[in-house]
Design a protein around this motif. Structure first.
Motif, PDB file in Angstrom:
ATOM      1  N   PRO A   1      14.715  61.389  10.369  1.00  0.00           N
ATOM      2  CA  PRO A   1      15.106  60.286  10.536  1.00  0.00           C
ATOM      3  C   PRO A   1      16.039  59.682   9.888  1.00  0.00           C
TER       4      PRO A   1
ATOM      5  N   THR B   1      11.811  58.728  17.282  1.00  0.00           N
ATOM      6  CA  THR B   1      11.232  59.318  15.979  1.00  0.00           C
ATOM      7  C   THR B   1       9.737  59.750  16.354  1.00  0.00           C
ATOM      8  N   ALA B   2       9.172  58.571  16.789  1.00  0.00           N
ATOM      9  CA  ALA B   2       7.513  58.875  17.247  1.00  0.00           C
ATOM     10  C   ALA B   2       7.391  59.735  18.461  1.00  0.00           C
TER      11      ALA B   2
ATOM     12  N   TYR C   1      10.350  63.813  17.275  1.00  0.00           N
ATOM     13  CA  TYR C   1      10.408  64.590  15.900  1.00  0.00           C
ATOM     14  C   TYR C   1       8.893  64.455  15.405  1.00  0.00           C
ATOM     15  N   VAL C   2       8.158  63.844  15.464  1.00  0.00           N
ATOM     16  CA  VAL C   2       7.096  63.770  14.909  1.00  0.00           C
ATOM     17  C   VAL C   2       6.138  64.555  15.496  1.00  0.00           C
ATOM     18  N   PRO C   3       5.761  64.466  16.943  1.00  0.00           N
ATOM     19  CA  PRO C   3       4.807  65.404  17.654  1.00  0.00           C
ATOM     20  C   PRO C   3       5.224  66.757  17.513  1.00  0.00           C
TER      21      PRO C   3
ATOM     22  N   HIS D   1       7.024  68.335  15.030  1.00  0.00           N
ATOM     23  CA  HIS D   1       6.924  69.001  13.570  1.00  0.00           C
ATOM     24  C   HIS D   1       5.291  69.035  13.360  1.00  0.00           C
ATOM     25  N   ASP D   2       4.555  68.068  13.890  1.00  0.00           N
ATOM     26  CA  ASP D   2       3.097  68.189  13.725  1.00  0.00           C
ATOM     27  C   ASP D   2       2.609  69.252  14.414  1.00  0.00           C
TER      28      ASP D   2
END
Lengths: 256, 256
Positions: free
Chosen positions: A93, A123-124, A127-129, A131-132
């Motif tokens: 981010p 981002t939420a 991006y995060v889902p 790479h999670d």
């Protein structure tokens, strides 16, 4: 997930998709730029249809290559379902390239002066889902006893800022070059012009996914870049995918 | 959630807690700096016990104030269960203050040269779940027909970089000053020294939570800062909390 104009709504579906979930080899292919699709709620970001289907929106052919590799080498494939124009999952981010205000020769009006809320939402939501999920799959594979190997698959445009690019396949690496070295050695004198850290390298921030998922745990890894004019038809896709599959499997035998 | 050294593991529990879930007023109190607790997996970040219990780790007294306000005004309270030393939830990932390498006079060794993987892990484990929860609760409240009002609750140290601070209560706002204006007007000539955008203001990046959750949707909002020497005992907590409750409810009547 925050539901907001410009990001995902429930009807847009998930940001991340996984193919070949039961793969047994330990290979994990990652395709961050698989799709040119914008979430319907994002509108057109003020871009022309030409720009929206160009390499600034996605890596044309990358998903097809990754799918073929995941099948022929029995690897898992994680790919992003939405365009990098909304969020480039190969950037953190804090990078200006994560939600770029311009890309190559195109200004991206819908990304100008994004509010903190919009930056957060993207981002939420994207991006995060993504790479999670990569992280979860790698942990599962390692837990089941296989040795994870991370391979990110990209394509690049043959002409960039008006300048033709001679390199045909780029083998990119960050601080761990084991797999890249073995692939480059095997590629020497072969049918394609294959180069190290070209047309991009780690100094361009393109190894973010490798830094997240391979380097901290010491998993063998490489990033592959294919010039997209080589994979515009079935014959090209087939040839490149078969070539890369041989390169990867040969290199893995020497590295493992 | 990524499980990794330095961030949350499953045994650390959730990053976010909600009090007074059935509150009916529409008020949403947010306490990003409620806790000095480090996730056990984070170790001590190389800090002394003194630093780890100081204002750089949390806002002492803020959670107690916020809890009293949420009870007396029948508001919801969302608070972070872990120290801002690991991730400061009032900052976006692109801010150097999100995972600070130093805070006031303290260097934070455990935050030096964080890898992309560690930055990602903290963002995914602490920042995103916290604001997703705030967002979800606000959407629920609005959906149930109440008018959300966002109030963030902080405390500040009486001595900063060796300099005493005279202000006792700060009423902070970003571009929407409706609630702050009404509170400041009512506070004039009162028992406490109350100042606008002091000891910090939006130029210091402290209105991030308001920017995420209040400004885009036009919800009335304010950020409250209390000098922490005023809330070191029960008498102080009681007095300040009662004073602020009156200030907020009076202001809401005029703004609503």
């Amino acid at each position: 997930m925050l539901l907001r104009s410009g990001t995902l709504t429930a009807s847009d579906g998930e940001a991340v998709a996984v193919d070949n979930q039961t793969a047994a080899s330990g290979l994990v292919f990652v395709c961050e730029h698989a799709s040119a699709v914008l979430p319907p709620s994002a509108g057109d970001l003020g871009l022309s249809p030409e720009a929206l289907s160009s390499h600034i929106a996605w890596d044309p052919g990358a998903l097809e290559i990754a799918r073929r590799l995941s099948i022929s080498l029995d690897g898992l494939l994680v790919h992003q379902r939405f365009s990098r124009l909304v969020y480039d999952c190969n950037r953190p981010p804090e990078s200006p390239a994560a939600m770029p205000e311009k890309s190559e020769i195109y200004a991206i009006p819908g990304n100008l002066n994004l509010s903190p809320a919009e930056r957060y939402a993207r981002t939420a939501a994207l991006y995060v889902p993504f790479h999670d999920r990569v992280s979860t799959e790698i942990a599962r594979i390692a837990g089941e006893g296989a040795k994870p190997v991370i391979v990110t698959v990209h394509t690049f445009t043959p002409v960039y800022f008006g300048k033709p690019r001679a390199v045909e396949i780029g083998i990119l690496h960050d601080t761990d070059s084991r797999l890249a070295d073995a692939m480059l050695e095997a590629a020497a004198g072969g049918p394609y012009r294959v180069e190290r850290n070209s047309p991009y390298g780690p100094e361009d921030g393109v190894t973010h996914t490798l830094r997240l998922h391979a380097l901290p745990q010491g998993f063998a890894n490489v990033m592959i870049e294919v010039r997209n004019d080589l994979v515009r038809d079935e014959a090209g896709l087939k040839a490149i995918s078969a070539y890369l599959a041989d390169l990867i499997s040969g290199a893995l035998e020497r590295v493992a």
